[in-house]
Design an enzyme around this catalytic site. Structure first.
Site, PDB file in Angstrom:
ATOM      1  N   GLN A 111       0.811  -1.216   0.000  1.00  0.00           N
ATOM      2  CA  GLN A 111       0.000   0.000   0.000  1.00  0.00           C
ATOM      3  C   GLN A 111       0.850   1.276   0.000  1.00  0.00           C
ATOM      4  OE1 GLN A 111      -3.041  -0.353   3.100  1.00  0.00           O
ATOM      5  NE2 GLN A 111      -4.370  -1.450   1.677  1.00  0.00           N
ATOM      6  N   MET A 135     -27.116  13.204 -20.567  1.00  0.00           N
ATOM      7  CA  MET A 135     -26.378  14.235 -21.285  1.00  0.00           C
ATOM      8  C   MET A 135     -25.531  13.628 -22.398  1.00  0.00           C
ATOM      9  SD  MET A 135     -26.091  17.510 -21.430  1.00  0.00           S
ATOM     10  CE  MET A 135     -26.337  18.360 -19.874  1.00  0.00           C
ATOM     11  N   LYS A 162       3.530   6.453   8.940  1.00  0.00           N
ATOM     12  CA  LYS A 162       2.993   5.850  10.166  1.00  0.00           C
ATOM     13  C   LYS A 162       3.958   6.003  11.343  1.00  0.00           C
ATOM     14  CE  LYS A 162       0.706   1.669  11.886  1.00  0.00           C
ATOM     15  NZ  LYS A 162       0.267   0.294  11.558  1.00  0.00           N
TER      16      LYS A 162
END
Length: 561
Positions: free
Chosen positions: A112, A467, A161
């Site tokens: 991550q 649209m 962290k």
């Protein structure tokens, strides 16, 4: 005192007045979420980080104050990107605080890990890559101040962290600095005085107001000048609400889907007073054909916007409110009876031409306007319903119409409504969406239900990307590619699954009672409105055309193709 980086982050957010954050916890921001437990900050758990960014936007757009969203590293952070880019385009003050892998793992392709600073540096005012916990003492208040000051916008703070867990000792908190002085310089004052002289001598002046008028809280100043000199007002999409819709001097929105009369009147003006606008392509149409006979006074807080898209006769870089306060005493009273009479003739001629083909959308938004009060906040998603809300809705106050203008993000409406409801618990929030847009962040129905928010969600259900389908019909010889849905969900069952009350009128004749009941409903509810898939947004200015050459109504479809 001894505090961790996570504790400093939360404490400084509290000291800056932040009492609500939206986001999702994950491995790389768990220390920050742990610190929330010892604070007075309310944590709103969203079901997707994009929802968290737009909830922060809803809070910021409806209050003018910075709002904060959280995400963990990797996919949590990247899910914020669209919301950050949207905030940058529309000048919305949000602060996105993301967790990051520990500093020892940065650059190792750790689990991550993404370089979030590199990803976001082009779509925010500033990125903070935090290297030590003591940096957070100043970075947090600086980020809030930066987001709100000058031209507002998003700021990113990326905190590894291990820095969140790092303990540091310090003696006291620094004083929280307020936004910078917006006083007028001597050179700017001279330009403003020249602008006032041009306005007084003009025969056909027009105010063009954008989102900057709302950000600078200039509504009262604009109303005062407009009334004193009888200057008609038009708005961009982002300027809606900055000047009351019901005011007789309000001519409506200009641009691609603006009123034909407003576009024609702007073309006839001899002086355009552009206030907090950026002359975006959806407002100007073909810039080579944009108001060639007009002298443009452009006042904007962002110097880069002056002369960027449209050349100005007088360009003034200053805080809009301060500039208008300087100009106001210099503006002379004027009845402008000739100009207003000419405008009335243009409105009668062109509004009838373009409105005669529009029935159901206009009637729908007339119904909504009749039921809501002036303090109601409307949010929209992006598409046909957005333009109908802009064209036919009635907005009395700034920050009462929240929409994604600059990058036009489908999925904006529901989480923005949630943010508005959280920041304004005493107000009714109405979210207008389409069956296409709502499915892009439909999971936030859980957030709406969880907090029992006073939101009425109106879904315009025409079983298509309306649209997109309309433009394929007009400009691609009705060759429909990936714009119509083969299957559609039962929104009644989805709403009921979240414990949300549902209104489902079977036909347009039942709309009035259902809309009234839904908007007067206390708490969250959904109204699913079946809509004819042939309804279109008119006027529409074709790509590359001038604003004075729009398509108006069904009779023009063959001509366009």
């Amino acid at each position: 005192m001894k505090l961790s980086g996570a504790q400093i982050t939360i404490k400084q957010l509290e000291r800056c007045g932040i009492n609500i954050i939206s986001g999702i916890p994950g491995g790389s921001n768990l220390p920050i979420y742990d610190a929330i437990l010892d604070s007075n900050i309310k944590s709103i758990i969203t079901r997707h980080e994009q929802g968290a960014a737009f909830i922060a936007q809803g809070m910021a757009r409806s209050t003018g104050k910075a709002a904060v969203c959280f995400a963990t590293s990797g996919p949590g952070a990247t899910n914020l990107i669209t919301g950050i880019a949207d905030a940058m385009a529309d000048s919305i003050p949000i602060v996105a605080i993301t967790g990051q892998v520990p500093t020892s793992l940065i650059g190792t392709n750790a689990f991550q890990e993404v370089d979030f600073i590199a990803m976001t540096k082009s779509i925010c005012k500033k990125c903070y890559a935090i290297k030590s916990a003591d940096e957070l003492i100043t970075a947090i208040p600086e980020a809030i101040k930066l987001a709100e000051s000058g031209r507002p916008g998003p700021v990113v703070i990326d905190i590894p962290k291990d820095i969140q867990n790092q303990i540091i000792e310090f003696d006291s908190w620094p004083e929280i600095q307020k936004c910078t002085d917006n006083s007028i310089t001597q050179s700017t004052a001279k330009k403003l005085e020249s602008a006032a002289k041009l306005i007084n001598s003009s025969e056909r002046p027009l105010m063009f107001i954008g989102g900057g008028a709302i950000h600078s809280e200039s509504t009262e100043d604009i109303i005062e000048i407009a009334h004193k000199n009888n200057i008609p007002v038009i708005t961009s999409l982002m300027g809606i609400g900055a000047f009351p819709s019901s005011n007789q001097l309000n001519l409506g929105m200009i641009g691609m889907h603006g009123k034909k009369s407003a576009n024609m009147i702007m073309h006839e003006s001899d002086t355009i007073i552009a206030l907090g606008v950026r002359f975006g392509d959806r407002s100007t149409g073909n810039t080579n054909k944009f108001c060639p006979g007009s002298k443009i006074i452009h006042i904007d807080i962002d110097t880069s916007e002056i002369d960027k898209n449209i050349s100005s006769y007088i360009g003034i870089n200053c805080d809009l409110k301060a500039g208008l306060e300087h100009i106001s005493p210099l503006i002379e009273s004027n009845t402008r009876s000739k100009w207003l009479s000419q405008i009335n003739g243009i409105r009668i001629r062109y509004d009838l031409d373009c409105d005669q083909q529009i029935n159901l959308p206009r009637n729908l938004f007339n119904l909504i306007s009749e039921v809501i009060d002036e303090d109601t906040i409307i949010t929209t998603d992006v598409g046909q319903h957005q333009m109908w809300a802009a064209q036919y809705g009635s907005y009395s106050k700034p920050r009462s119409f929240l929409t994604s203008g600059g990058i036009g993000t489908m999925g904006f409406g529901l989480p923005a409504a949630i943010g508005a409801a959280l920041a304004n618990p005493d107000k009714k929030i109405v979210c207008i969406s389409g069956d296409g847009s709502i499915q892009m962040n439909i999971q936030e129905l859980a957030t709406m239900a969880e907090h029992n928010l006073n939101i009425s969600l109106i879904i315009i259900n025409n079983q298509q990307f309306g649209m997109v389908k309309q433009q394929q019909e007009l400009f691609f010889n009705a060759r429909y590619s990936s714009s119509r849905f083969a299957t559609s969900p039962d929104f009644s069952l989805i709403a009921q699954g979240y414990g949300i009350y549902i209104y489902h009128p079977a036909k347009s004749g039942e709309y009035s009672a259902a809309i009234s009941a839904a908007i007067n409903h206390s708490g969250p509810c959904v109204i699913d409105l079946p809509f004819d898939d042939s309804e279109s947004v008119f006027p529409i200015v074709p790509p590359g055309s001038a604003n004075t050459d729009p398509i108006c109504g069904e009779s023009k479809l063959k001509e366009a193709s």
